[in-house]
Design an enzyme around this catalytic site. Structure first.
Site, PDB file in Angstrom:
ATOM      1  N   SER A   1       0.843  12.926   2.102  1.00 28.02           N
ATOM      2  CA  SER A   1      -0.008  12.779   3.385  1.00 28.02           C
ATOM      3  C   SER A   1       0.760  12.302   4.725  1.00 28.02           C
ATOM      4  O   SER A   1       1.507  11.310   4.500  1.00 28.02           O
ATOM      5  CB  SER A   1      -1.031  11.518   3.012  1.00 28.02           C
ATOM      6  OG  SER A   1      -1.675  11.870   1.766  1.00 28.02           O
TER       7      SER A   1
ATOM      8  N   HIS B   1      -3.546  17.786   4.221  1.00 29.11           N
ATOM      9  CA  HIS B   1      -2.475  18.505   3.404  1.00 29.11           C
ATOM     10  C   HIS B   1      -2.450  20.050   3.810  1.00 29.11           C
ATOM     11  O   HIS B   1      -3.553  20.588   3.685  1.00 29.11           O
ATOM     12  CB  HIS B   1      -2.657  18.479   2.025  1.00 29.11           C
ATOM     13  CG  HIS B   1      -2.501  17.230   1.591  1.00 29.11           C
ATOM     14  ND1 HIS B   1      -1.119  16.504   0.860  1.00 29.11           N
ATOM     15  CD2 HIS B   1      -3.312  15.904   1.053  1.00 29.11           C
ATOM     16  CE1 HIS B   1      -1.190  15.348   0.585  1.00 29.11           C
ATOM     17  NE2 HIS B   1      -2.465  14.933   0.799  1.00 29.11           N
TER      18      HIS B   1
ATOM     19  N   HIS C   1      -3.336  17.512  -6.409  1.00 25.10           N
ATOM     20  CA  HIS C   1      -3.622  16.419  -7.147  1.00 25.10           C
ATOM     21  C   HIS C   1      -4.635  16.648  -8.383  1.00 25.10           C
ATOM     22  O   HIS C   1      -5.265  17.405  -8.346  1.00 25.10           O
ATOM     23  CB  HIS C   1      -4.328  15.271  -6.039  1.00 25.10           C
ATOM     24  CG  HIS C   1      -3.375  15.116  -4.952  1.00 25.10           C
ATOM     25  ND1 HIS C   1      -3.384  15.864  -3.978  1.00 25.10           N
ATOM     26  CD2 HIS C   1      -2.639  13.974  -4.573  1.00 25.10           C
ATOM     27  CE1 HIS C   1      -2.684  15.315  -2.985  1.00 25.10           C
ATOM     28  NE2 HIS C   1      -2.084  14.170  -3.579  1.00 25.10           N
TER      29      HIS C   1
ATOM     30  N   HIS D   1      -9.497   6.269   3.510  1.00 23.19           N
ATOM     31  CA  HIS D   1      -8.671   7.348   3.483  1.00 23.19           C
ATOM     32  C   HIS D   1      -8.363   7.566   5.359  1.00 23.19           C
ATOM     33  O   HIS D   1      -7.015   7.778   5.565  1.00 23.19           O
ATOM     34  CB  HIS D   1      -9.382   8.696   3.207  1.00 23.19           C
ATOM     35  CG  HIS D   1      -8.502   9.908   3.351  1.00 23.19           C
ATOM     36  ND1 HIS D   1      -7.249   9.729   2.583  1.00 23.19           N
ATOM     37  CD2 HIS D   1      -8.560  10.994   4.138  1.00 23.19           C
ATOM     38  CE1 HIS D   1      -6.751  10.944   2.843  1.00 23.19           C
ATOM     39  NE2 HIS D   1      -7.544  11.967   3.666  1.00 23.19           N
TER      40      HIS D   1
ATOM     41  N   TYR E   1      -7.081  14.758  -8.951  1.00 21.42           N
ATOM     42  CA  TYR E   1      -8.480  14.328  -8.521  1.00 21.42           C
ATOM     43  C   TYR E   1      -8.964  15.595  -8.012  1.00 21.42           C
ATOM     44  O   TYR E   1     -10.476  15.636  -7.924  1.00 21.42           O
ATOM     45  CB  TYR E   1      -8.655  13.106  -7.604  1.00 21.42           C
ATOM     46  CG  TYR E   1      -7.650  13.300  -6.406  1.00 21.42           C
ATOM     47  CD1 TYR E   1      -7.952  14.105  -5.407  1.00 21.42           C
ATOM     48  CD2 TYR E   1      -6.735  12.652  -6.102  1.00 21.42           C
ATOM     49  CE1 TYR E   1      -7.280  14.257  -4.208  1.00 21.42           C
ATOM     50  CE2 TYR E   1      -5.881  12.635  -4.620  1.00 21.42           C
ATOM     51  CZ  TYR E   1      -6.444  13.527  -3.948  1.00 21.42           C
ATOM     52  OH  TYR E   1      -5.567  13.696  -2.662  1.00 21.42           O
ATOM     53  N   GLU E   2      -8.336  16.730  -7.765  1.00 20.47           N
ATOM     54  CA  GLU E   2      -9.176  17.927  -7.303  1.00 20.47           C
ATOM     55  C   GLU E   2      -9.509  18.727  -8.455  1.00 20.47           C
ATOM     56  O   GLU E   2     -10.438  19.708  -7.928  1.00 20.47           O
ATOM     57  CB  GLU E   2      -7.959  18.959  -6.497  1.00 20.47           C
ATOM     58  CG  GLU E   2      -7.360  18.131  -5.121  1.00 20.47           C
ATOM     59  CD  GLU E   2      -6.190  18.853  -4.539  1.00 20.47           C
ATOM     60  OE1 GLU E   2      -6.809  19.857  -4.152  1.00 20.47           O
ATOM     61  OE2 GLU E   2      -5.166  18.458  -4.695  1.00 20.47           O
TER      62      GLU E   2
ATOM     63  N   ALA F   1       1.673   8.518  -0.022  1.00 21.63           N
ATOM     64  CA  ALA F   1       1.003   7.334   0.633  1.00 21.63           C
ATOM     65  C   ALA F   1       0.540   6.467  -0.661  1.00 21.63           C
ATOM     66  O   ALA F   1       0.375   7.028  -1.612  1.00 21.63           O
ATOM     67  CB  ALA F   1      -0.220   7.692   1.578  1.00 21.63           C
TER      68      ALA F   1
ATOM     69  N   ASN G   1      -1.838   0.862   3.193  1.00 25.21           N
ATOM     70  CA  ASN G   1      -2.944   0.102   3.235  1.00 25.21           C
ATOM     71  C   ASN G   1      -2.545  -1.103   2.259  1.00 25.21           C
ATOM     72  O   ASN G   1      -1.612  -0.886   1.527  1.00 25.21           O
ATOM     73  CB  ASN G   1      -4.195   0.772   2.935  1.00 25.21           C
ATOM     74  CG  ASN G   1      -4.135   1.346   1.592  1.00 25.21           C
ATOM     75  OD1 ASN G   1      -3.541   2.502   1.445  1.00 25.21           O
ATOM     76  ND2 ASN G   1      -4.707   0.799   0.499  1.00 25.21           N
TER      77      ASN G   1
ATOM     78  N   MET H   1      -1.977   7.996  -6.080  1.00 26.98           N
ATOM     79  CA  MET H   1      -2.751   9.030  -6.957  1.00 26.98           C
ATOM     80  C   MET H   1      -1.797  10.485  -7.104  1.00 26.98           C
ATOM     81  O   MET H   1      -2.587  11.430  -7.287  1.00 26.98           O
ATOM     82  CB  MET H   1      -3.907   9.700  -6.198  1.00 26.98           C
ATOM     83  CG  MET H   1      -5.019   8.198  -6.027  1.00 26.98           C
ATOM     84  SD  MET H   1      -6.336   8.684  -5.068  1.00 26.98           S
ATOM     85  CE  MET H   1      -7.236   7.268  -4.741  1.00 26.98           C
ATOM     86  N   SER H   2      -0.615  10.185  -6.893  1.00 26.75           N
ATOM     87  CA  SER H   2       0.231  11.546  -6.992  1.00 26.75           C
ATOM     88  C   SER H   2       1.550  11.269  -7.749  1.00 26.75           C
ATOM     89  O   SER H   2       1.766  10.349  -8.254  1.00 26.75           O
ATOM     90  CB  SER H   2       0.303  12.052  -5.688  1.00 26.75           C
ATOM     91  OG  SER H   2       1.312  11.361  -4.793  1.00 26.75           O
TER      92      SER H   2
HETATM   93  N1  HPA Z   1      -4.840   3.124  -3.971  1.00 23.62           N
HETATM   94  C1  HPA Z   1      -4.506   4.642  -4.551  1.00 23.62           C
HETATM   95  N2  HPA Z   1      -3.916   5.613  -3.800  1.00 23.62           N
HETATM   96  C2  HPA Z   1      -3.574   5.243  -2.405  1.00 23.62           C
HETATM   97  C3  HPA Z   1      -3.867   4.135  -1.687  1.00 23.62           C
HETATM   98  C4  HPA Z   1      -4.419   2.862  -2.584  1.00 23.62           C
HETATM   99  O1  HPA Z   1      -4.701   1.928  -1.953  1.00 23.62           O
HETATM  100  N3  HPA Z   1      -3.452   3.985  -0.554  1.00 23.62           N
HETATM  101  C5  HPA Z   1      -2.966   5.229  -0.438  1.00 23.62           C
HETATM  102  N4  HPA Z   1      -3.011   5.940  -1.465  1.00 23.62           N
END
Ligand code: HPA
Length: 286
Positions: free
Chosen positions: A30, A61, A83, A247, A85-86, A113, A235, A211-212
Site C-alpha cells: 500500500s 493497489h 490478500h 484505511h 481477505y479478498e 503497511a 497507524n 494482513m499480508s
Molecule cells: N492492523 C492490520 N493491518 C494493518 C494495520 C493494522 O493496524 N495497519 C495497516 N495494516
C-alpha cells in the site's frame, strides 16, 4: 494443469515478455506503488495479461508487474499484491511470487503497511522484519507437497535473511533514515484487530501487525528464495491510542512516508544485488 506446469507456463511467458530474469524482485505494498513508476527503461504488464495470475481489487493497489532499472540495476516489481481477505485461496495468493521464483529471482523484498504494537514504533517509522508470527490460520504449503518446488517441512528459523537485512540497515544508516527492527504478526483481516487481539499479539511478542506478506514469505522460503521484509508503520494498533485504525489513515501515512521508503529501496537495490553476487560466488567456489 498441476502447479509445476502452471508455474512453467507463467515463467516461460515472463521470459518471453521481459527476457532474462532480474536477480531481485520487490513486492510493493500500500502506498509504495510509485516506486515502480520511477523505474528507468520500464516495461509494465497488468496481472490480467499474465497467464495464471489473478487480479486483486484493493484501493491503493495497481496490479501490474513492472521490470525496469533502479540506479542502473534491473529489478522486477509487483505493483500491488493479492490478500487472503479478498477471498482468494492462499495457493493463488502466493502464485505470483512462486512464478517470479520459477522465472529465476534470487531474492524478494516484501513491503507492507502495518499497525504499530511496540511502544518503540511511532507512526511513520519503517521496520525491518526480523521474524513473523503467522496468525492467518492458514499456510500456503498445506496439502500434498510439491517436491519439485521444495521440501515437505521447510525450516523458517532463518526466514528473513540476516545478511540482506544488514545491507538494508546499512543503507538506512547512510541515508540517516531510522529503520527499526521487529516481529510482524499476520492477521487475516479485513477487519482491523480488537484491542484484546492486540494485547494478545503484544504478549506473543509481535511488534507490528498486518494482513499480508507471511504467505509469500513461506512460499518463497519453501523454494529457497531469500527474503527481506520491511513494514511501514501507518497507524497505532487498535486499543493502544484514542484513534481507531482506519484505511484512509493507513493510505495517508503511507503516502507521507513513501518518499523516504522509495529512497531506501532505491539505495538498497544495488547493494542487495551486489550481496547476492557475493553469495553466489561463494556458493560456486565452495
Ligand atoms: N492492523 C492490520 N493491518 C494493518 C494495520 C493494522 O493496524 N495497519 C495497516 N495494516
Amino acid at each position: 494443469m498441476d502447479l509445476i506446469e502452471k508455474l512453467a507456463t507463467t515463467a516461460a511467458f515472463l521470459a518471453d515478455t521481459f527476457g532474462t530474469c532480474p536477480r531481485l524482485a520487490l513486492v510493493l505494498g500500500s502506498g509504495l506503488g510509485a516506486f515502480a513508476d520511477n523505474l528507468a527503461d520500464a516495461q509494465a504488464l497488468p496481472y490480467a495479461d499474465i497467464p495464471n495470475f489473478l487480479t486483486g481489487s484493493v484501493q491503493g493497489h495497481q496490479g501490474r508487474l513492472v521490470v525496469g532499472k533502479v540506479n542502473g540495476e534491473r529489478v522486477v516489481c509487483m505493483q500491488g499484491r493479492l490478500h487472503l481477505y479478498e477471498g482468494i485461496p492462499i495457493a493463488d495468493v502466493v502464485f505470483p511470487v512462486r512464478a517470479l521464483a520459477r522465472w529465476g529471482v534470487k531474492a524478494v523484498v516484501l513491503t507492507n503497511a502495518a499497525g504499530g504494537i511496540s511502544a518503540k514504533l511511532a507512526v511513520g517509522n519503517l521496520m525491518l522484519i526480523t521474524d513473523h508470527i503467522n496468525m492467518l490460520g492458514q499456510n500456503p504449503l498445506t496439502g500434498p507437497n510439491v517436491d519439485g518446488l521444495g521440501p515437505r517441512f521447510p525450516a523458517l528459523d532463518d526466514a528473513y535473511d540476516t545478511a540482506l537485512g544488514a545491507v538494508v540497515q546499512e543503507v538506512a544508516r547512510n541515508q540517516s533514515l531510522p529503520l527499526r527492527a521487529g516481529v510482524y504478526a499476520a492477521m487475516a483481516g479485513p477487519s482491523y484487530e480488537t484491542p484484546a487481539e492486540i494485547r494478545m499479539l503484544q504478549v506473543l511478542g509481535a511488534d507490528a501487525v498486518g494482513m499480508s506478506t507471511v504467505p509469500a514469505v513461506i512460499a518463497l522460503r519453501h523454494m529457497g528464495v531469500r527474503v527481506v521484509g520491511i513494514s511501514c508503520i501507518t497507524n497505532v494498533a487498535a486499543g493502544l491510542s484514542e484513534v481507531s485504525p482506519d484505511h484512509a489513515d493507513v493510505i495517508e501515512t503511507g503516502a507521507r512516508v513513501a518518499e523516504g521508503f522509495r529512497n531506501l529501496l532505491a539505495g538498497a537495490v544495488p547493494e542487495l544485488i551486489e550481496q547476492l553476487g557475493h553469495s553466489e560466488r561463494k556458493e560456486t567456489s565452495s
